[in-house]
Scaffold this active site. Structure first.
Site, short mmCIF file in Angstrom:
data_model
loop_
_atom_site.label_atom_id
_atom_site.label_comp_id
_atom_site.label_asym_id
_atom_site.label_seq_id
_atom_site.Cartn_x
_atom_site.Cartn_y
_atom_site.Cartn_z
CB SER A 176 -0.97 -0.12 1.04
OG SER A 176 -1.74 1.16 1.10
CG ASP A 189 -2.79 4.32 -1.22
OD1 ASP A 189 -3.41 4.04 -2.45
OD2 ASP A 189 -2.72 3.60 -0.24
CG ASP A 194 -2.79 -0.56 -2.34
OD1 ASP A 194 -2.83 0.85 -2.06
OD2 ASP A 194 -3.62 -1.27 -1.80
#
Length: 445
Positions: free
Chosen positions: A102, A241, A243
């Site tokens: 992430s 962000d 992901d």
């Protein structure tokens, strides 16, 4: 429920090459998951990843493990986490696997699973996978090995899905938008989505090299996009962000619009169209300004524990549709099964077009109250939050703040820290209140 050894609240995550994030574990995890998933369903699993250099290594290891357990594997390459959830549903796969950490730096990575309906894998299935991990790896016979293929049109499928969430009677023509992809999984998706809807797009953070994901760009580092919006005289900015499951926005003045303000926009838009079911779920860290602004519109508001997993749980419990975190995880269950930064951005842009309003105008009625967070380190097993001194300090501050303020004290889940959060109308007073409670926590430690 039995305590999990490998899976955390968001799958498995850590520094690459140490702890759990090794190719050996990924291989065994693929096999163990394959053993559990092959007991029913299509025996087909989809794998997606973000742009970290280690993603190729973990993709190969998972692919080998799943194949050894007899499952067919479909590779997507770099794709946003919500795209994996969506394509897992549309391909009727038994599960989807995401290789991503992430918003973390490139040297971290993680692995998490989606169930066949695009939601988080059931806790009991995760426990079954952990049980299989304890067993020796035994490959199925050669004629039962899984096959591997690639979804060549994954990008196009997801782009069309995203665009389908924007009302057909509107376009983005005339809007100049800065899109920051964090050098992550949305780099080849997000700019195309907004361009195809008619916007003039200035893309930044769209040149991943395997080691620059989230590096001074994206939803957790807003400086560059704020500067670019002002320099380009853009109407707004959208920052995602690594992901793609998180979004922050920027208005034309270069001011950050966070997850709380995005939730307010989406709730107001849904209410104005008569489609708001119930209310809005935020978290313990959601700004009091969101609560007060929704109260003024008679929109119910509920708080979950911090974490999009807990937001989802409370949404399902209340049978509501809209929820999220101030960090930018936005859930709208009418438009997906997981947090999706691109679709959240599309829904905000749709609200702008329906109301013929700017981002500034859509957030003008919501006053973000000053919020101060102080972290206090403590030693030993003693719990400072049980101290009478801390309780007295908290009660004193809450009495002075009244209904226009809030105090939250909580332990960190990962460090020996007490987090002291205070909100109120005046920043200097809020800071003084936070320090007063922090001093009480220190003296009780």
């Amino acid at each position: 429920m039995k305590e999990r050894k490998f899976f955390g609240t968001d799958g498995i995550r850590g520094k690459v090459g140490s702890g759990q994030m090794t190719p050996e574990l990924a291989l065994k995890l693929g096999w163990a998951a394959g053993r559990v998933l092959s007991r029913s369903g299509t025996k087909k699993v989809i794998i997606g990843k973000d742009t970290r250099i280690s993603g190729y290594m973990f993709e190969s290891a998972l692919e080998a493990g799943l194949s050894a357990a007899g499952l067919n594997v479909m590779l997507m390459g770099p794709m946003p986490t919500p795209a994996v959830a969506y394509l897992t549903r549309t391909f009727r796969a038994e599960a989807g696997v995401v290789i991503s950490a992430s918003h973390n730096p490139y040297y971290d990575n993680g692995i998490k699973f989606f169930s066949t309906d695009g939601s988080k894998l059931d806790d009991n299935l995760e426990l079954e996978i952990e049980a299989e991990l304890e067993k020796p790896l035994v490959c199925v016979e050669s004629h039962l090995l899984g096959k591997v293929s690639r979804i060549e049109d994954a990008r196009g499928r997801y782009i069309e899905y995203c665009k389908g969430n924007f009302p057909a009677e509107h376009t983005l023509t005339g809007l100049k938008i800065v899109v920051d992809c964090a050098h992550g999984a949305t780099y080849h998706i997000a700019p195309a989505v907004f361009r195809e809807l008619g916007a003039e797009v200035i893309a930044i953070g769209d040149k991943p090299n395997g080691m620059n994901i989230n590096d001074k760009v994206g939803a957790t580092s807003m400086g560059k996009i704020c500067e670019t919006v002002l320099a380009e005289s853009a109407d707004l900015g959208i920052a995602l962000d690594g992901d793609g499951d998180r979004i922050m926005m920027v208005n034309s003045k270069g001011e950050v619009i966070d997850g709380d303000q995005i939730l307010y926009i989406l709730a107001c838009d849904a209410k104005s169209r008569g489609v708001l079911r119930g209310g809005v779920v935020g978290t313990l860290m959601s700004n009091l300004g969101l609560d007060l602004a929704l109260q003024a519109l008679d929109i119910p508001f509920a708080r979950s524990k911090v974490g999009d997993r807990y937001v989802m749980e409370l949404l399902k419990e209340l049978d509501w549709r809209i929820g999220g975190e101030n960090s930018g995880h936005i859930l709208n269950l009418d438009h997906g099964t997981t947090g999706d930064g691109i679709i959240a951005g599309i829904l905000v842009l749709a609200a702008m077009r329906r109301q013929n309003a700017t981002l500034e105008e859509l957030t003008s009625a919501m006053e973000m109250l000053p919020q101060v967070l102080v972290n206090v380190r403590f030693e030993g097993e003693h719990d400072p939050l049980k101290s009478d001194k801390v309780k007295v300090a908290q009660a004193q501050v809450e009495s002075q703040l009244g209904v226009r303020g809030r105090v939250l004290l909580r332990k960190s889940g990962t460090e020996p820290l007490i987090r002291v959060m205070v909100e109120g109308d005046d920043h200097s007073a809020v800071l003084a209140h936070a320090n007063l409670i922090a001093d009480a926590v220190k003296s009780a430690s």
